[in-house]
Scaffold this active site. Structure first.
Site, PDB file in Angstrom:
ATOM      1  N   HIS A 184      37.776  45.427  34.449  1.00 50.04           N
ATOM      2  CA  HIS A 184      37.661  44.255  33.564  1.00 50.04           C
ATOM      3  C   HIS A 184      37.573  44.719  32.104  1.00 50.04           C
ATOM      4  O   HIS A 184      38.154  44.099  31.221  1.00 50.04           O
ATOM      5  CB  HIS A 184      36.392  43.463  33.876  1.00 50.04           C
ATOM      6  CG  HIS A 184      36.362  42.860  35.241  1.00 50.04           C
ATOM      7  ND1 HIS A 184      35.571  43.337  36.245  1.00 50.04           N
ATOM      8  CD2 HIS A 184      37.036  41.815  35.774  1.00 50.04           C
ATOM      9  CE1 HIS A 184      35.739  42.609  37.324  1.00 50.04           C
ATOM     10  NE2 HIS A 184      36.628  41.691  37.081  1.00 50.04           N
ATOM     11  N   GLN A 202      48.575  37.647  42.602  1.00 53.32           N
ATOM     12  CA  GLN A 202      47.913  36.630  41.775  1.00 53.32           C
ATOM     13  C   GLN A 202      48.584  36.555  40.396  1.00 53.32           C
ATOM     14  O   GLN A 202      48.836  35.464  39.876  1.00 53.32           O
ATOM     15  CB  GLN A 202      46.431  36.990  41.630  1.00 53.32           C
ATOM     16  CG  GLN A 202      45.707  36.227  40.543  1.00 53.32           C
ATOM     17  CD  GLN A 202      44.217  36.499  40.513  1.00 53.32           C
ATOM     18  OE1 GLN A 202      43.501  35.962  41.333  1.00 53.32           O
ATOM     19  NE2 GLN A 202      43.742  37.298  39.583  1.00 53.32           N
ATOM     20  N   GLN A 235      38.598  29.320  45.726  1.00 58.02           N
ATOM     21  CA  GLN A 235      39.542  30.373  46.107  1.00 58.02           C
ATOM     22  C   GLN A 235      39.001  31.258  47.235  1.00 58.02           C
ATOM     23  O   GLN A 235      39.633  32.230  47.612  1.00 58.02           O
ATOM     24  CB  GLN A 235      39.946  31.220  44.897  1.00 58.02           C
ATOM     25  CG  GLN A 235      38.864  32.107  44.329  1.00 58.02           C
ATOM     26  CD  GLN A 235      39.316  32.761  43.027  1.00 58.02           C
ATOM     27  OE1 GLN A 235      39.337  32.131  41.981  1.00 58.02           O
ATOM     28  NE2 GLN A 235      39.685  34.031  43.083  1.00 58.02           N
ATOM     29  N   SER A 273      35.097  44.805  42.296  1.00 56.52           N
ATOM     30  CA  SER A 273      33.668  44.474  42.434  1.00 56.52           C
ATOM     31  C   SER A 273      33.215  44.739  43.864  1.00 56.52           C
ATOM     32  O   SER A 273      32.048  45.014  44.115  1.00 56.52           O
ATOM     33  CB  SER A 273      33.435  43.005  42.089  1.00 56.52           C
ATOM     34  OG  SER A 273      34.041  42.730  40.864  1.00 56.52           O
ATOM     35  N   ARG A 274      34.143  44.656  44.810  1.00 57.96           N
ATOM     36  CA  ARG A 274      33.792  44.862  46.221  1.00 57.96           C
ATOM     37  C   ARG A 274      33.445  46.313  46.532  1.00 57.96           C
ATOM     38  O   ARG A 274      32.795  46.583  47.541  1.00 57.96           O
ATOM     39  CB  ARG A 274      34.974  44.471  47.117  1.00 57.96           C
ATOM     40  CG  ARG A 274      35.214  42.999  47.147  1.00 57.96           C
ATOM     41  CD  ARG A 274      36.594  42.723  47.690  1.00 57.96           C
ATOM     42  NE  ARG A 274      36.915  41.324  47.517  1.00 57.96           N
ATOM     43  CZ  ARG A 274      37.117  40.468  48.502  1.00 57.96           C
ATOM     44  NH1 ARG A 274      37.052  40.884  49.737  1.00 57.96           N
ATOM     45  NH2 ARG A 274      37.400  39.216  48.265  1.00 57.96           N
ATOM     46  N   ALA A 295      30.598  40.318  37.802  1.00 58.31           N
ATOM     47  CA  ALA A 295      30.453  41.626  38.449  1.00 58.31           C
ATOM     48  C   ALA A 295      31.435  42.606  37.776  1.00 58.31           C
ATOM     49  O   ALA A 295      32.211  43.304  38.436  1.00 58.31           O
ATOM     50  CB  ALA A 295      30.696  41.537  39.955  1.00 58.31           C
ATOM     51  N   LEU A 296      31.384  42.613  36.470  1.00 56.92           N
ATOM     52  CA  LEU A 296      32.392  43.327  35.680  1.00 56.92           C
ATOM     53  C   LEU A 296      32.283  44.845  35.836  1.00 56.92           C
ATOM     54  O   LEU A 296      31.196  45.401  35.921  1.00 56.92           O
ATOM     55  CB  LEU A 296      32.255  42.956  34.200  1.00 56.92           C
ATOM     56  CG  LEU A 296      32.343  41.460  33.864  1.00 56.92           C
ATOM     57  CD1 LEU A 296      32.285  41.260  32.358  1.00 56.92           C
ATOM     58  CD2 LEU A 296      33.599  40.820  34.434  1.00 56.92           C
ATOM     59  N   GLU A 348      46.739  44.090  37.347  1.00 56.78           N
ATOM     60  CA  GLU A 348      47.826  44.276  38.331  1.00 56.78           C
ATOM     61  C   GLU A 348      47.290  44.627  39.715  1.00 56.78           C
ATOM     62  O   GLU A 348      48.052  44.660  40.664  1.00 56.78           O
ATOM     63  CB  GLU A 348      48.789  45.359  37.848  1.00 56.78           C
ATOM     64  CG  GLU A 348      49.655  44.885  36.696  1.00 56.78           C
ATOM     65  CD  GLU A 348      50.737  45.868  36.311  1.00 56.78           C
ATOM     66  OE1 GLU A 348      50.664  47.045  36.738  1.00 56.78           O
ATOM     67  OE2 GLU A 348      51.652  45.471  35.565  1.00 56.78           O
TER      68      GLU A 348
HETATM   69  O1  PAF Z   1      40.972  37.786  39.610  1.00 58.78           O
HETATM   70  C1  PAF Z   1      39.929  37.109  39.538  1.00 58.78           C
HETATM   71  O2  PAF Z   1      38.862  37.595  39.220  1.00 58.78           O
HETATM   72  C2  PAF Z   1      39.995  35.624  39.839  1.00 58.78           C
HETATM   73  O3  PAF Z   1      40.890  35.360  40.851  1.00 58.78           O
HETATM   74  C3  PAF Z   1      40.292  34.747  38.605  1.00 58.78           C
HETATM   75  C4  PAF Z   1      41.651  35.035  38.033  1.00 58.78           C
HETATM   76  C5  PAF Z   1      39.235  35.001  37.551  1.00 58.78           C
HETATM   77  C6  PAF Z   1      40.245  33.268  38.986  1.00 58.78           C
HETATM   78  O4  PAF Z   1      39.001  32.899  39.507  1.00 58.78           O
END
Ligand code: PAF
Length: 285
Positions: free
Chosen positions: A40, A158, A64, A191-192, A35-36, A153
């Site tokens: 990204h 994360q 996750q 993406s949301r 969903a770039l 960031e």
């Molecule tokens: O940030 C994300 O899109 C995800 O958490 C990642 C780092 C690709 C891991 O699935």
């Protein structure tokens, strides 16, 4: 432009492709869940600038997601993702495995000791989320063995956890954090955002405006006063439900009350809008 870029689905095939590259040349990895968007794209462009070879992974990692509905609703847009990647460079290797390829036995995350970085903010509201992120990122780093790996960031917590992951698991890679890319009105790209109505998407600039004012206030007041102010601002608006706002030390991610000289701080926020959970953050000094 070539949109028929090959998509590699298996680890074996990816390793074969990577073995064809010169080991003397740097390799960049951009892990994504697809969903770039332009956020990204900025990571991929940076990776292409800094490395002659680049892998972009596209994998919606089930471990996750603490919420099954969120996982089911996650957009899958492989064709337009490939279009965006190939518009940056047609030399990029795209790795888009199926769930069975990554989790052949059980779809459960490994448990890591992130020394508390995973216990606050997102970790408090999303059980096991960072163990899931750690599991997939460790796997990708081990398969691809990149020189550098790129993370936005916007997910600053994360980013810090992935830095910690490479430290505790001794993974030789440089983790590169990339600045948040924003929509015209200031909403952090995600993406949301696609799930928001047009009107609310514009109004959601309120989140970033509040963060910017919080930054100014933090120059004059302590963190408790700034937090109270943010909570009150959100009480005044109907469409936005504040989940958390915290000011933390950038290194430990521990919420702070008073400033200490030479310590770097950041403010973090999570908000529900039209049932969509949005996060954002801002450097304070
Ligand atoms: O940030 C994300 O899109 C995800 O958490 C990642 C780092 C690709 C891991 O699935």
């Amino acid at each position: 432009m070539n949109f028929s870029m090959p998509v590699i689905k298996t680890k074996t095939k990816l390793t074969e492709e990577l073995n064809k590259l010169s080991h003397k040349q740097d390799l960049g990895l951009v892990p994504t869940m697809g969903a770039l968007h332009q956020g990204h794209a900025s990571l991929i462009k940076k990776a292409v600038q800094q490395n002659p070879n680049v892998v972009v992974s596209i994998f919606v990692n089930p471990t996750q997601f603490n919420n099954k509905e969120d996982l089911d609703k996650y957009p899958k847009t492989l064709d337009s993702d490939i279009e965006l990647i190939s518009s940056i460079s047609d030399k990029i290797i795209v790795f888009a495995p199926d769930v069975d390829e990554i989790y052949p036995d059980t779809v459960i995350p490994k448990i890591f000791d992130f020394e508390g970085l995973d216990k606050v903010m997102e970790g408090e509201f999303r059980d096991d989320h960072f163990n899931g992120v750690g599991t997939i990122v460790e796997e990708l780093l081990n398969i691809v063995k990149p020189t550098r790996a790129y993370f936005g960031e916007k997910d600053f917590q994360q980013l810090r956890i992935i830095q910690k992951l490479t430290e505790i698991q001794n993974i030789p890679v440089e983790i590169i954090g990339c600045e948040i890319v924003r929509e015209e009105h200031g909403l952090a790209m995600s993406s949301r955002n696609e799930r928001l109505s047009k009107n609310i998407r514009q109004k959601a600039a309120f989140i970033y405006t509040t963060l910017k004012t919080a930054k100014v206030k933090f120059g004059m007041e302590n963190a408790i006063a700034v937090k109270e102010w943010v909570i009150n601002e959100f009480k005044k608006v109907d469409d936005f439900e504040l989940e958390y706002f915290d000011i933390t030390d950038v290194e430990t991610l521990t919420p702070v009350q008073n400033k200490i000289k030479n310590v770097k701080y950041r403010a973090f926020i999570a908000v529900y809008v039209e049932d969509v959970r949005l996060i954002d953050n801002i450097a304070l000094n």
